[in-house]
Design an enzyme around this catalytic site. Structure first.
Site, PDB file in Angstrom:
ATOM      1  N   PRO A 465       0.829  -1.209   0.000  1.00 43.10           N
ATOM      2  CA  PRO A 465       0.000   0.000   0.000  1.00 43.10           C
ATOM      3  C   PRO A 465       0.863   1.258   0.000  1.00 43.10           C
ATOM      4  CG  PRO A 465      -0.660  -1.559   1.723  1.00 43.10           C
ATOM      5  CD  PRO A 465       0.637  -2.027   1.195  1.00 43.10           C
ATOM      6  N   GLY A 467       2.786   4.504   1.169  1.00 44.29           N
ATOM      7  CA  GLY A 467       3.353   4.950   2.435  1.00 44.29           C
ATOM      8  C   GLY A 467       4.033   3.888   3.253  1.00 44.29           C
ATOM      9  N   GLU A 687     -21.852   9.277  23.404  1.00 45.36           N
ATOM     10  CA  GLU A 687     -20.488   8.781  23.585  1.00 45.36           C
ATOM     11  C   GLU A 687     -20.317   8.119  24.943  1.00 45.36           C
ATOM     12  OE1 GLU A 687     -19.837   9.914  19.825  1.00 45.36           O
ATOM     13  OE2 GLU A 687     -18.623   8.641  21.114  1.00 45.36           O
ATOM     14  N   ASP A 762     -23.007   4.025  13.368  1.00 44.16           N
ATOM     15  CA  ASP A 762     -22.957   2.866  14.263  1.00 44.16           C
ATOM     16  C   ASP A 762     -23.862   1.744  13.753  1.00 44.16           C
ATOM     17  OD1 ASP A 762     -22.928   5.096  17.117  1.00 44.16           O
ATOM     18  OD2 ASP A 762     -21.284   4.366  15.872  1.00 44.16           O
TER      19      ASP A 762
END
Length: 916
Positions: A465, A467, A687, A762
């Site tokens: 990939p 990088g 959260e 979610d």
């Protein structure tokens, strides 16, 4: 007639000769100007501190011209000779630097003495055990108290011995007497074994005999005892007796006292005495230096020193950090040494930052135009332009059709010695480095392989990939082998002219053969190596001609020529099969995303050049960045350094690394986003639900932090820290992960009484995860271990992506949907039960999120698990983190007089410390 003469004169003088005369005249003026003036080497404002401190400048000639509030142009002149005051000042600075060095050396030797003293105790105790000597009443003195100092007890006295099963010389002598009275084969064999054991202990590194004579004696005794094993009993007995006598003599020689020291022939004792002598010498030198320093201090007691843009007294100068002072003094020493060259010279330095020396000691003046200096400034530029014009004009006349020279390879060449990158600079890809080690060996020693008939791989394809360090590894191979390195991009072969790409391929390999053994590195090879026959021009487009030439060159040149082609791509599926066959790219190196250990090693490499706080845990950063490449990790550390500099810190702290990680992985904080209180409260409950469920479930990852600060496309986030590398998922882990995903929606239902669209992501992730459990991983008891997700590999000739085919009935599809719904409902029920059981903790966590906006793992544990939350302690932690490694504010200058004349400068001095 006169006109004809004028024309003949003009024809006789060429234009080039006229230009030459003008250039020679101007050059003579320039040389005359430079000969008459002596220039000194002063280029930066920080040099002025040392020049003023040591009185090397003439104060009346020191001037500055203000360009703006921060930049000035200063000029001055050096003295013709050193002043007595300047010599006194330099002598004091030199003595102070020597004093710092001697004190540091004294501390080092003192620590070394402590270590060696322990070794002396150990070796002397072993000697007493082996010799069988009894310890006197006052103890066995190895080093006398004559070596003591008023501050340190340097003597070594052994008063008791540890219990040990080693045989001593005294006990062997008794064994010998018993064997001599009744000699038997068994008793003599036992005696010989005991003598051998004693010899091994005497020759062991634990005792450490340093005398070469004694070592040879022990070696001879050992040989004598070994040779006696094949003789008669009487001869053995005589040999053993002779060995014991010699051992007794060696023990007595070692025990001999010399210069108030016993066992001086042991390495530990000898090193201890040498270190004591060195310590005494340092103390003597330090005492002499202190006397000279006290005397020199009296001569400079009233001097104000300029030290790193500060004005310090002599007393304050001595309190500065010794390391910082040493670096500062090295610059002063350099300026002092350069005075012989700068004597009587003038200097001028433009566009320099204003500092305390310029502000206090240099006179201000208005800039005056000097047109003559402008002429000499522009003259070199005009001469260079003239020369270049004449050269290019001559070249363009003879170039003809060669001006369009596009067929040459644009490859960049790094010669031997230019490339400083080696395998030490590469981390996290151990398997790839092992694969490439053979290439390095070939480049260093080609005959090692060719002499046996072996062939080195002609091509190496690095796949991974973006990088992950494909280009870096190629440079490291060239740097490790110290060979020429040609680098080029695949897109460099694509031009608007037909045949240019193939021509550049030929030229590239021709250059490489001349520099063999060497490496050609082609980055992004998929630009020219794609499948043939799918372009816009069929089989005749320019890219395919370039690829054909590359195939011929790779298959044509001999391995013995030492040219190795390395290429990098992150799209191996689009490369032509002929390019990948053995004989061309016959070795493929997979460079994937690093695991936890790889990320930790990469962070250690990039952290070398960054000044970091010792409390930073690089392993925690590696654990919190799953799926990150080496480039991402380097960007995280670079961002942390920029953040620390922006905050005015002297070192990067853990707070900056966390902020940089979140910025790189999740996006920049959007604090400017306007959110009302209800939205903020709903986000906090959402959260908090994720956080509490994530802490309570059995197989969940630890919670790293939770925040309600908008970042990227989300209004808040709960971040988890994986315990290990994720190579597979377990069924219980997936059920707990689904419960965590549902925790935010359940918290909204219970505490807000409604649900928002904030749970969209979610729900999508939970549905995708549940469907994968049923259709891919066979984790449904009802449907069994059957894969219902049939994937067809695309990306072939026409470049279409992967697509899915339905290979099951409608009844099975309904069963899949109902099973997915059941799994999600179970996760919803688990999350609801946990939220209701920990309702108070969710409420408290929500309130603290609204107040602090971000809570770390320690805060979450105190609120949810330990129930010992203290908001005051949290504020103190935040304050300590904010003040860590903060730069001390510079002392403001004294206030100006009450009446200030602003007509000359046009500005009012800033006496309130306000930033302009």
């Amino acid at each position: 007639m006169s006109d004809d003469n004028k024309q003949d004169f003009k024809k006789g003088i060429s234009n080039s000769f006229v230009w030459f005369l003008m250039a020679a005249f101007l050059f003579a003026l320039m040389v005359q100007n430079f000969i008459d003036t002596k220039f000194a080497k002063v280029s930066f404002s920080y040099q002025l501190e040392h020049l003023v401190n040591l009185q090397l400048l003439q104060p009346e000639d020191s001037r500055k011209i203000a360009l703006n509030d921060n930049l000035v142009t200063f000029s001055g002149k050096f003295r013709d000779r050193l002043t007595e005051e300047g010599k006194t000042r330099y002598k004091y600075l030199e003595l102070l630097d020597t004093n710092h060095e001697l004190k540091a050396e004294q501390a080092r030797v003192k620590d070394e003495i402590k270590t060696l003293k322990t070794k002396v105790f150990d070796s002397a105790s072993l000697f007493l055990q082996l010799s069988g000597l009894s310890i006197p009443k006052g103890g066995y003195v190895v080093v006398d108290d004559m070596y003591n100092t008023p501050e340190e007890d340097q003597s070594v006295v052994i008063k008791d011995l540890p219990k040990s099963a080693v045989e001593s010389l005294v006990s062997l002598e008794k064994e010998y007497e018993a064997a001599r009275q009744n000699p038997t084969a068994e008793s003599l064999k036992n005696l010989g074994n005991l003598i051998n054991e004693l010899l091994r202990n005497l020759r062991s590194p634990a005792l450490g005999i340093g005398s070469e004579t004694i070592k040879q004696s022990l070696k001879g005794i050992d040989k004598e005892v070994a040779d006696s094993g094949a003789t008669s009993l009487s001869e053995q007995l005589a040999a053993y007796g002779h060995a014991l006598v010699n051992l007794k003599a060696i023990i007595d020689e070692l025990n001999h006292e010399e210069d108030h020291i016993r066992l001086a022939k042991l390495r530990s004792v000898r090193n201890y005495k040498e270190t004591l002598d060195e310590y005494n010498q340092i103390n003597t030198r330090l005492d002499d230096n202190q006397i000279q320093l006290d005397k020199a201090r009296q001569s400079v007691s009233n001097v104000i020193w300029y030290f790193n843009n500060q004005e310090l007294s002599t007393k304050a100068l001595e309190k500065q950090d010794p390391e910082v002072y040493n670096q500062w003094f090295s610059k002063a020493k350099e300026e002092w040494a350069n005075f012989s060259h700068n004597r009587g010279g003038i200097f001028r330095a433009p566009d320099q930052p204003l500092n305390a020396v310029l502000e206090k000691t240099f006179k201000s003046e208005e800039p005056s135009p000097n047109y003559f200096s402008y002429l000499f400034t522009l003259l070199p530029v005009l001469l260079v332009i003239l020369v270049l014009y004449m050269l290019f004009a001559r070249q363009m006349k003879g170039m003809g059709n060669t001006a369009m020279n596009f067929g040459k390879s644009p490859a960049r060449l790094l010669n031997k010695g230019d490339n400083k990158i080696t395998f030490k600079d590469v981390a996290g890809v151990d398997e790839a480095l092992e694969e490439l080690q053979e290439i390095v060996e070939f480049l260093k020693n080609p005959q090692k392989f060719t002499s046996l008939g072996g062939k080195i791989p002609k091509g190496v394809l690095c796949i991974g990939p973006p990088g992950t360090g494909k280009t870096l590894i190629a440079k490291a191979v060239a740097g490790e082998a110290d060979r020429p390195f040609f680098s080029i991009s695949g897109s460099d072969f694509v031009e608007m002219f037909v045949g240019v790409g193939a021509s550049r391929i030929r030229d590239l390999f021709e250059q490489a053969k001349k520099a063999a053994p060497c490496i050609i590195f082609m980055d992004e090879i998929d630009a020219v190596g794609r499948h043939r026959g799918v372009g816009m021009g069929g089989g005749h487009d320019e890219r395919e001609q370039t690829l054909n030439q590359l195939l011929v060159e790779m298959d044509g040149f001999d391995t013995n020529e030492g040219v190795i082609l390395m290429a990098a791509t992150n799209r191996p599926d689009v490369l032509d099969k002929a390019l990948l066959r053995p004989g061309r790219f016959d070795r493929r190196v997979i460079i994937g995303l690093p695991d936890i250990k790889g990320r930790y090693d990469i962070l250690k490499v990039h952290a070398r050049r960054i000044k970091m706080d010792p409390s930073i845990d690089l392993m925690a950063i590696a654990r919190s960045t799953p799926g990150s490449s080496g480039a991402d990790l380097a960007n995280i550390l670079n961002e942390s350094a920029l953040l620390a500099a922006r905050k005015g810190r002297t070192a990067v702290t853990a707070q900056e690394t966390i902020e940089a990680r979140d910025k790189v992985l999740y996006g920049k904080e959007r604090r400017s986003l306007e959110i009302d209180e209800n939205e903020k409260r709903t986000t906090a409950y959402h959260e908090s639900g994720h956080t509490v469920v994530g802490l309570i479930v059995k197989s969940g990852d630890p919670v790293d932090k939770v925040t309600i600060i908008p970042r990227g496309m989300s209004l808040g986030a709960t971040m988890f820290l994986p315990k290990k590398n994720r190579v597979s998922y377990w069924k219980q882990e997936l059920h707990d992960q689904l419960a965590v995903l549902m925790g935010g929606r359940v918290a909204e239902e219970i505490f807000v009484g409604d649900v928002s669209s904030g749970a969209q992501q979610d729900i999508e992730r939970a549905t995708q995860l549940a469907r994968s459990m049923v259709c891919k991983w066979g984790m449904s008891d009802k449907l069994g271990a059957v894969a219902y997700d049939e994937r067809s590999e695309g990306g072939g000739q026409y470049g279409f992506g992967d697509h899915h085919e339905k290979t099951y009935s409608d009844e099975t599809a309904q069963a899949i949907d109902s099973e997915v719904r059941r799994i999600l409902d179970e996760a919803l029920a688990i999350a609801r039960k946990i939220i209701l059981d920990y309702k108070e903790q969710v409420e408290l966590l929500t309130l603290m999120l609204i107040e602090f906006e971000t809570l770390d793992s320690e805060d979450i544990q105190e609120i949810v698990v330990k129930n010992n939350w203290d908001a005051v302690r949290k504020r103190e932690r935040l304050k300590r983190a904010a003040d860590l490694h903060k730069k001390e504010a510079a002392t403001p200058p004294p206030p100006p007089p009450r009446e200030v004349d602003i007509s000359s400068s046009g500005t009012i001095p800033n006496t309130l410390g306000l930033s302009s």
